[in-house]
Write a protein that holds these residues in place. Structure first.
Motif, PDB file in Angstrom:
ATOM      1  N   GLN A  78       5.436   0.557  -7.139  1.00 14.07           N
ATOM      2  CA  GLN A  78       5.626   0.487  -8.588  1.00 14.07           C
ATOM      3  C   GLN A  78       7.063   0.156  -8.978  1.00 14.07           C
ATOM      4  O   GLN A  78       7.333  -0.272 -10.098  1.00 14.07           O
ATOM      5  CB  GLN A  78       5.200   1.810  -9.229  1.00 14.07           C
ATOM      6  CG  GLN A  78       5.990   3.016  -8.751  1.00 14.07           C
ATOM      7  CD  GLN A  78       5.463   4.322  -9.329  1.00 14.07           C
ATOM      8  OE1 GLN A  78       4.639   4.317 -10.230  1.00 14.07           O
ATOM      9  NE2 GLN A  78       5.942   5.445  -8.813  1.00 14.07           N
ATOM     10  N   LYS A  84       0.826  -1.214   0.000  1.00 15.18           N
ATOM     11  CA  LYS A  84       0.000   0.000   0.000  1.00 15.18           C
ATOM     12  C   LYS A  84       0.864   1.270   0.000  1.00 15.18           C
ATOM     13  O   LYS A  84       0.325   2.376  -0.008  1.00 15.18           O
ATOM     14  CB  LYS A  84      -0.955   0.006   1.185  1.00 15.18           C
ATOM     15  CG  LYS A  84      -0.327   0.170   2.550  1.00 15.18           C
ATOM     16  CD  LYS A  84      -1.417   0.335   3.618  1.00 15.18           C
ATOM     17  CE  LYS A  84      -0.832   0.691   4.977  1.00 15.18           C
ATOM     18  NZ  LYS A  84      -1.879   0.976   5.974  1.00 15.18           N
ATOM     19  N   THR A  87       2.331   3.165  -2.281  1.00 15.78           N
ATOM     20  CA  THR A  87       2.262   3.278  -3.742  1.00 15.78           C
ATOM     21  C   THR A  87       3.520   3.894  -4.347  1.00 15.78           C
ATOM     22  O   THR A  87       3.858   3.620  -5.488  1.00 15.78           O
ATOM     23  CB  THR A  87       1.039   4.110  -4.149  1.00 15.78           C
ATOM     24  OG1 THR A  87       1.084   5.386  -3.465  1.00 15.78           O
ATOM     25  CG2 THR A  87      -0.252   3.399  -3.764  1.00 15.78           C
TER      26      THR A  87
END
Length: 267
Positions: free
Chosen positions: A176, A170, A172
Motif C-alpha cells: 500500500q 503480496k 500487503t
C-alpha cells in the motif's frame, strides 16, 4: 477523695473517647458491621501504585463507594452460603496462589533492581550490533519467478515501481506504500534479501528475481544513511523494563529447575 474524683473523671473521658476513636477508624457500618478505613487506604494504594492515577478527593470518594458496596454484596454472599461451596473454595485457592506469586515477584524485583549500568550495557550492545548503514528499499513480492521477471520487464520499459507494487505485491504491509520498507538495518531481513539489497547502489533495482522463503522479490534501493539511535536517556526506562522481565523469567526458571518434582513439563 480528690484522687478518687480525678481518677473517675479520667475514666469517664477515656470511656467517652473510645467510641469516637473506633468510629474514626471506620468509614461506615453495614448491617451493624464496621467497614474499616484501612480497607479504603489499601485499595487507594493499589489504584495509585501504577502511577496512572493520583490520589484526589474524587478518587477517595469513588473508592469509599466501592468498599461499602463490596461489603454489602459480601455480606449477601455469606448469607447465601457461597463461602461453603466447592467453587468458591477452589477460586479462593487460585487467588491465594496468584497473590503469593505476585508477592514473590515483587519481593525479587525490589531486592534485584535493574541498575543504570546494566541498562547502559544493554544499550551499548544493541547499538554495536546495529551499527553501520541503514537501507531504505522498496520491493515487490510475488509467488512465481516468471511473474517477477514480467514485472522487471515492465519497470525497465518505464512502468512505475510504486504502482506495480501496489497492484501486484503480496506483501500487503508494504504494497500500500508502493513497496516502501523504510530505513532498516540489513540484519532485519532474510539473508537472500539482505545480500541482494546491499549489493545495489542508490537508485538501482535487482535485474533478476531474488528468491527467499517468502517467494520472489524485486528490490529497488532508494537511499542509505548511517544507523541512527535514540539517546540512551530516551529509552532507558524501556530497556530497564525489558531487563527486569528477563531477570524475572530467569528467576522463575531457576526455581522450577531446582524444585524436586516427579512432574514432566510439556515445554
Amino acid at each position: 477523695m480528690k484522687k478518687f474524683a480525678l481518677a473517675a473523671t479520667v475514666a469517664a473521658l477515656v470511656s467517652a473517647l473510645a467510641p469516637a476513636t473506633a468510629v474514626a477508624q471506620n468509614i461506615a457500618t453495614v448491617n451493624g458491621k464496621p467497614v474499616p478505613k484501612a480497607r479504603v487506604e489499601a485499595l487507594i494504594q493499589q489504584v495509585t501504585k501504577s502511577g496512572q492515577q493520583q490520589r484526589s478527593p474524587e478518587l477517595e470518594a469513588q473508592v469509599k463507594d466501592v468498599v461499602v458496596r463490596n461489603e454489602i454484596l459480601v455480606q449477601a454472599a455469606e448469607k447465601a452460603g457461597i463461602p461453603q461451596t466447592a467453587d468458591y473454595k477452589a477460586q479462593l485457592d487460585f487467588a491465594r496462589q496468584n497473590i503469593l506469586i505476585r508477592g514473590l515477584m515483587d519481593d525479587y524485583r525490589a531486592k534485584n533492581p535493574v541498575t543504570d549500568a546494566e541498562a547502559q550495557a544493554e544499550y551499548d550492545k544493541f547499538k554495536a550490533q546495529n551499527s553501520g548503514e541503514e537501507y531504505r528499499a522498496r520491493h515487490i513480492l510475488v509467488e512465481k519467478e516468471e511473474d517477477a521477471k514480467a514485472l522487471i520487464a515492465k519497470i525497465k520499459a518505464g512502468g512505475s515501481f510504486e504502482e506495480l507494487a501496489k497492484a501486484n505485491s503480496k506483501d500487503t504491509g508494504s504494497a500500500q506504500n508502493g513497496g516502501d520498507l523504510d530505513f532498516a538495518n540489513p540484519n532485519n531481513f532474510v539473508p537472500e534479501f539482505s545480500k541482494a539489497m546491499t549489493a545495489l547502489k542508490k537508485g538501482e533495482m535487482t535485474q533478476e528475481p531474488v528468491k527467499s522463503q517468502f517467494g520472489f522479490h524485486i528490490i529497488k534501493l532508494e537511499d542509505t544513511r548511517p544507523a541512527t539511535f535514540p539517546a540512551f536517556d530516551d529509552v532507558k526506562a524501556q530497556i530497564k523494563q525489558r531487563i527486569e522481565q528477563q531477570k524475572l523469567a530467569e528467576f522463575q526458571d531457576g526455581l522450577i529447575k531446582k524444585a524436586k518434582t516427579d512432574y514432566t513439563f510439556s515445554k
